[in-house]
Design a protein around this motif. Structure first.
Motif, PDB file in Angstrom:
ATOM      1  N   UNK A  29       0.832  -1.206   0.000  1.00 24.47           N
ATOM      2  CA  UNK A  29       0.000   0.000   0.000  1.00 24.47           C
ATOM      3  C   UNK A  29       0.868   1.259   0.000  1.00 24.47           C
ATOM      4  N   UNK A  30       1.980   1.216   0.700  1.00 20.25           N
ATOM      5  CA  UNK A  30       2.880   2.381   0.686  1.00 20.25           C
ATOM      6  C   UNK A  30       3.455   2.577  -0.715  1.00 20.25           C
ATOM      7  N   UNK A  31       3.736   1.461  -1.389  1.00 19.17           N
ATOM      8  CA  UNK A  31       4.194   1.561  -2.776  1.00 19.17           C
ATOM      9  C   UNK A  31       3.094   2.156  -3.662  1.00 19.17           C
ATOM     10  N   UNK A  32       1.850   1.696  -3.461  1.00 26.57           N
ATOM     11  CA  UNK A  32       0.744   2.246  -4.257  1.00 26.57           C
ATOM     12  C   UNK A  32       0.553   3.735  -3.948  1.00 26.57           C
ATOM     13  N   UNK A  33       0.825   4.115  -2.715  1.00 28.13           N
ATOM     14  CA  UNK A  33       0.737   5.535  -2.352  1.00 28.13           C
ATOM     15  C   UNK A  33       1.740   6.360  -3.159  1.00 28.13           C
ATOM     16  N   UNK A  34       2.940   5.817  -3.318  1.00 29.34           N
ATOM     17  CA  UNK A  34       3.959   6.517  -4.118  1.00 29.34           C
ATOM     18  C   UNK A  34       3.486   6.652  -5.569  1.00 29.34           C
ATOM     19  N   UNK A  35       2.909   5.580  -6.089  1.00 29.87           N
ATOM     20  CA  UNK A  35       2.412   5.614  -7.476  1.00 29.87           C
ATOM     21  C   UNK A  35       1.312   6.663  -7.614  1.00 29.87           C
ATOM     22  N   UNK A  36       0.391   6.687  -6.662  1.00 33.57           N
ATOM     23  CA  UNK A  36      -0.712   7.661  -6.726  1.00 33.57           C
ATOM     24  C   UNK A  36      -0.192   9.091  -6.653  1.00 33.57           C
ATOM     25  N   UNK A  41      -2.295  12.489  -7.597  1.00 32.62           N
ATOM     26  CA  UNK A  41      -3.392  12.376  -6.637  1.00 32.62           C
ATOM     27  C   UNK A  41      -2.871  12.145  -5.220  1.00 32.62           C
ATOM     28  N   UNK A  42      -2.414  13.239  -4.569  1.00 30.04           N
ATOM     29  CA  UNK A  42      -1.877  13.105  -3.215  1.00 30.04           C
ATOM     30  C   UNK A  42      -2.917  12.623  -2.207  1.00 30.04           C
ATOM     31  N   UNK A  43      -4.203  12.919  -2.469  1.00 25.85           N
ATOM     32  CA  UNK A  43      -5.244  12.467  -1.539  1.00 25.85           C
ATOM     33  C   UNK A  43      -5.396  10.943  -1.600  1.00 25.85           C
ATOM     34  N   UNK A  44      -5.302  10.390  -2.808  1.00 26.03           N
ATOM     35  CA  UNK A  44      -5.360   8.935  -2.941  1.00 26.03           C
ATOM     36  C   UNK A  44      -4.140   8.316  -2.255  1.00 26.03           C
ATOM     37  N   UNK A  45      -3.020   8.991  -2.392  1.00 29.25           N
ATOM     38  CA  UNK A  45      -1.806   8.519  -1.722  1.00 29.25           C
ATOM     39  C   UNK A  45      -1.996   8.515  -0.201  1.00 29.25           C
ATOM     40  N   UNK A  46      -2.599   9.582   0.323  1.00 31.57           N
ATOM     41  CA  UNK A  46      -2.829   9.657   1.776  1.00 31.57           C
ATOM     42  C   UNK A  46      -3.774   8.542   2.218  1.00 31.57           C
ATOM     43  N   UNK A  47      -4.755   8.274   1.382  1.00 31.62           N
ATOM     44  CA  UNK A  47      -5.688   7.179   1.683  1.00 31.62           C
ATOM     45  C   UNK A  47      -4.936   5.850   1.774  1.00 31.62           C
ATOM     46  N   UNK A  48      -4.049   5.609   0.818  1.00 30.37           N
ATOM     47  CA  UNK A  48      -3.303   4.351   0.830  1.00 30.37           C
ATOM     48  C   UNK A  48      -2.382   4.276   2.057  1.00 30.37           C
ATOM     49  N   UNK A  49      -1.868   5.403   2.479  1.00 29.55           N
ATOM     50  CA  UNK A  49      -1.017   5.385   3.679  1.00 29.55           C
ATOM     51  C   UNK A  49      -1.840   5.078   4.928  1.00 29.55           C
ATOM     52  N   UNK A  50      -3.041   5.644   5.010  1.00 28.10           N
ATOM     53  CA  UNK A  50      -3.917   5.275   6.135  1.00 28.10           C
ATOM     54  C   UNK A  50      -4.291   3.793   6.047  1.00 28.10           C
ATOM     55  N   UNK A  51      -4.537   3.346   4.810  1.00 26.25           N
ATOM     56  CA  UNK A  51      -4.899   1.935   4.621  1.00 26.25           C
ATOM     57  C   UNK A  51      -3.769   1.018   5.077  1.00 26.25           C
ATOM     58  N   UNK A  52      -2.535   1.424   4.792  1.00 26.89           N
ATOM     59  CA  UNK A  52      -1.388   0.611   5.231  1.00 26.89           C
ATOM     60  C   UNK A  52      -1.432   0.442   6.747  1.00 26.89           C
TER      61      UNK A  52
END
Lengths: 746, 118
Positions: free
Chosen positions: B35-42, B47-58
């Motif tokens: 998920x942290x990797x997907x956050x980097x991709x986002x 899309x920094x908000x999608x990245x933040x979501x993935x970081x919370x998801x992690x």
């Protein structure tokens, strides 16, 4: 009140007048764009914190404002973006020289009111261009609803497999009975896996239950995470921006794709629009969707599409909502979901610009089942319309995400899907289905065709699934044990996809080879004509080759079925001096290649009637085949010149007929029977009678032009082109006419 | 190679392994690093908000399903007091879920301001 007149009674009875149309009323939120209560766009940033947004100071912020202000906007871009003239930004959206990346970057710094005001300036054709350019994924796609009135697991599976066969890449189910949800999720997942690898499946129910099913692997994406544009309605929906943001992360934490749902008109429908326009409130929803970190939005009215449709410009605002999602750099699942009109014309008009532009999902719920089986309510497009939709794709040469499915293949898939669910439910101890139920579900066009369905079966199966904690891994094992290795592999691949996480990115779908297509892997690169998505040659063939298309060879084969030896060549045609002699001159392909007229009568039957009609008038009919022209006027005139009476009947093998006289010019004739598909035995009999009367100098019976409100030309013109081509092949310049004899039938 | 939350490489999640009874639910759960990797991709795709979501998801990958469901419920309108939410935030912080904890504290503040929590 004046008395009504027929013209208006007639107009009132048309289906469009079942629709509701509202006088715009901003106080009730019944206005598409620009309500007097919509705020002036503004943005004030103090020390990196937004202290005013859209004319509201921070102390006045409601929950939505607060969340958007703290999470939703790119403050580095905001000063530049907010300073851009609304019209200038609107022009950038349609300018092929300005890239998608650039407009997305600027939109990131725009407040809801700012973006709403600019997008309101786009006219419909401009919305089409902007949508083509701004959607996230290059390759368009489509989503299906698969539901039925009885939550019949066998029918759900068969219909999910069918949806896959028609090309849908997402399948959404729901329940009339909440308790059935886990059973529906499993049945649809199995059916989808029978139909295709990589099909995404969701079961739309209340937020918490939907999440639970996702966690157990029973569904592979979620969509029913609703956002609303006012604080009151948001809270009435039993959520806040923070609970939704948490829910969004919860899905991602289990590797599950998720999008949110909003849509103009929802707040007005729920009596809480606060005097604002539908489009402005939706602008808040979309900004919030981005702020909470959702990858995509299903909007464009959705359940409230007809509310938007009731006000001036409302349908345009629905498409503008979709575009707004794209500009927020999110997946756009573009409505065309709940049926917004009783009128076939209006519902087509509502979808069409989106259809030709192409979006990530053209429908956020094409009812792949019949209207009555759609437990979301009838969709804008339904099983009734699949062939229409396929024909529209072919007409415009566009990829609307669907493909033609061959009947034997669909039959095979439905059989396998229903049997797989029966076997898995039996193996897991969920239910035992009698053979009759299985057979009915396979053949069914809808749940009304499955009288054996027992409503208690899905309910008890669902309870067992929940109580025993069955997960998708259990379903996979059961499939494998029952001999459905391929489907077990496909569902396992969907679980591996959750581990990999690539389909969490914006606008992700799987191809049939399990490649992810998304904003990341398949970014939209439209930059004017000659750029962007073009269907592959193979995909274009899929779009073009609908099952109803026919070639000349197909038509030749159909004609050959009606060939008979009753019409025989009997030497060269001769001139007669008998005043009772009337020649029936037929076209070159008659009795060679073409045997049946467009009305369905055979050529022989038409000839029998013509001969009988002549005989009634004391005339003698004689059949001659003209070989050197396919022009009906010349064919009839050739006959008239050979006839002792000077009267000829011209008959094309496709059925068109006329009466000619020897002294007339080719294009002049006495009577023309031009609408071949409507000519029945009686018409040919009357034609024969009239030709006899012309021969005798008596008064013929006037012929009424047969009238029909059917699209005669649409039905027959393609056949006519082929028939004419065959006639031309049979025609030889300078060839003399043949005498033909019609021998008595058996 | 992507690994599941359990540590098993994803390409070892095969039907044969399922048949052998080796695959547990944790073998088909996403790993926080993924998920942290997907956050980097986002983030890289605008899309920094999608990245933040993935970081919370992690962060949320560490919580049980029941706990995730319970926190979601607690964040819904008028379910919790400010103190309840603060307690959840403390719990999240302790579990290393600092971004999610911050989200919950923000919620508490906003709910108080709009009279949804006392």
């Amino acid at each position: 009140m004046t008395e009504s007149i027929g013209r208006f009674r007639f107009m009132d009875a048309q289906r469009v007048n079942l629709d509701g149309f509202a006088v715009p009323d901003p106080a009730l939120g019944l206005v598409a764009f620009d309500s007097p209560s919509d705020p002036e766009p503004s943005l004030v940033v103090t020390d990196g914190v937004i202290t005013e947004m859209d004319s509201r100071s921070r102390t006045e912020f409601d929950l939505l404002d607060t969340f958007i202000a703290d999470h939703g906007l790119d403050l580095a871009v905001a000063p530049e973006a907010m300073a851009i003239d609304d019209l200038a930004f609107a022009r950038m959206l349609v300018d092929p020289v300005v890239s998608r990346d650039e407009v997305v970057r600027l939109a990131g710094g725009m407040t809801p009111a700012k973006l709403a005001r600019s997008l309101a300036l786009l006219r419909p054709a401009e919305l089409v261009i902007a949508t083509t350019k701004c959607r996230a994924r290059r390759t368009p796609s489509n989503q299906a609803h698969v539901t039925n009135r009885s939550d019949d697991p066998l029918l759900l599976a068969a219909d999910a497999a069918t949806a896959a066969a028609f090309g849908f890449r997402e399948v959404e189910t729901t329940v009339p009975v909440l308790g059935d949800a886990p059973s529906n999720a499993i049945a649809v997942s199995i059916g989808a896996a029978v139909g295709s690898p990589g099909l995404l499946v969701q079961c739309s129910v209340e937020e918490a239950l939907e999440l639970e099913m996702g966690m157990r692997g029973l569904v592979s994406y979620a969509e029913t995470v609703s956002l609303y544009g006012t604080e009151q309605i948001f809270i009435d929906g039993d959520d806040t921006p923070w609970s939704k943001a948490f829910l969004t992360s919860a899905y991602a934490s289990r590797g599950i794709k998720m999008r949110v749902t909003s849509g103009g008109g929802a707040e007005a429908l729920m009596g809480g629009a606060e005097g604002c326009s539908m489009f402005y409130l939706e602008a808040r929803c979309v900004a919030l969707a981005r702020a909470i970190g959702a990858q995509g939005v299903q909007n464009g009215g959705i359940d409230s599409a007809s509310v938007a449709g009731a006000v001036p410009g409302g349908v345009r605002s629905l498409m503008a909502e979709n575009l707004m999602v794209m500009l927020r750099n999110l997946e756009s699942c573009t409505g065309n979901d709940a049926l917004m009109s009783e009128s076939e014309v209006r519902r087509t008009s509502r979808t069409h610009p989106i259809f030709i532009a192409g979006t990530d999902f053209i429908c956020s719920g094409f009812g792949s089942i019949q209207r009555y089986d759609n437990m979301f309510g009838p969709s804008q497009w339904n099983a009734e319309d699949i062939d229409d939709y396929l024909a529209m794709q072919r007409d415009w040469g566009v990829d609307g995400g669907l493909r033609t499915a061959e009947e034997p293949e669909v039959a095979r898939l439905r059989t396998r899907a229903a049997q797989a669910v029966r076997d898995v439910y039996s193996a897991l101890g969920l239910a035992d289905f009698p053979d009759a139920w299985v057979d009915e579900a396979i053949d069914a066009a809808g749940s009304k065709d499955v009288p054996s369905a027992d409503l208690m079966v899905p309910l008890s199966a669902a309870r067992l699934i929940r109580d025993s904690g069955i997960t998708m891994l259990d379903v996979i094992s059961a499939l494998d044990e029952c001999g459905y290795e391929q489907e077990a592999e496909r569902l396992l691949a969907m679980l591996r996809a959750r581990v990999e996480g690539d389909y969490l990115q914006t606008a992700a779908i799987f191809t049939e080879s399990m490649d992810v297509l998304s904003l990341v892997t398949d970014p939209n690169d439209y930059a004017g004509p000659g750029t962007g998505y073009v269907p592959s040659a193979e995909r274009q063939r899929e779009i073009d080759r609908i099952r109803q298309q026919r070639s000349v060879e197909d038509l030749r084969g159909q004609q050959a079925i009606h060939a008979t030896d009753r019409l025989r060549d009997s030497g060269s045609a001769t001139q007669s001096n008998d005043p009772r002699d009337v020649v029936i001159a037929v076209s070159p392909a008659t009795g060679r290649e073409i045997w049946r007229t467009l009305s369905g009568l055979t050529v022989v039957e038409a000839l029998e009637e013509l001969l009988a009609g002549l005989e009634e008038e004391g005339c003698v009919g004689r059949i001659v085949r003209v070989n050197d022209t396919i022009d009906l006027g010349l064919i009839g005139l050739t006959g008239a010149r050979l006839a002792g009476s000077g009267i000829g009947i011209g008959l094309q093998a496709k059925g068109t007929a006329l009466i000619h006289r020897r002294d007339l010019t080719p294009l002049a004739n006495l009577e023309l029977y031009s609408v071949a598909p409507t000519l029945d035995r009686a018409a040919y009999r009357q034609l024969g009678v009239n030709a006899g009367r012309h021969a005798k100098g008596a008064t013929p019976e006037p012929q009424r032009n047969p009238y029909s409100d059917e699209a005669i030309e649409a039905r027959y013109h393609t056949a006519v082109v082929s028939l004419v081509a065959i006639e031309r092949e049979c025609s030889t310049a300078g060839a003399a006419p043949d005498a033909l004899t019609l021998v008595e039938g058996p | 190679m992507t690994i599941a939350r359990s540590g098993r490489p994803v390409d070892e999640v095969t039907l044969d392994a399922v048949r052998a009874g080796e695959i547990t639910p944790d073998d088909v759960r996403i790993h926080p690093d993924t998920l942290l990797h997907q956050a980097t991709v986002a983030q890289e795709h605008g899309n920094p908000q999608l990245a933040a979501n993935f970081r919370r998801a992690a962060e949320l990958t560490q919580l049980s399903d029941d706990r995730v469901m319970a926190i979601y419920e607690a964040l819904r309108p008028r379910r919790s007091s400010v103190a309840d939410l603060e307690a959840i935030a403390v719990e999240l912080d302790a579990a290393g879920a600092t971004a999610t904890a911050a989200l919950v504290r923000e919620a508490a503040q906003a709910y108080r301001a709009r009279s949804l929590a006392t």
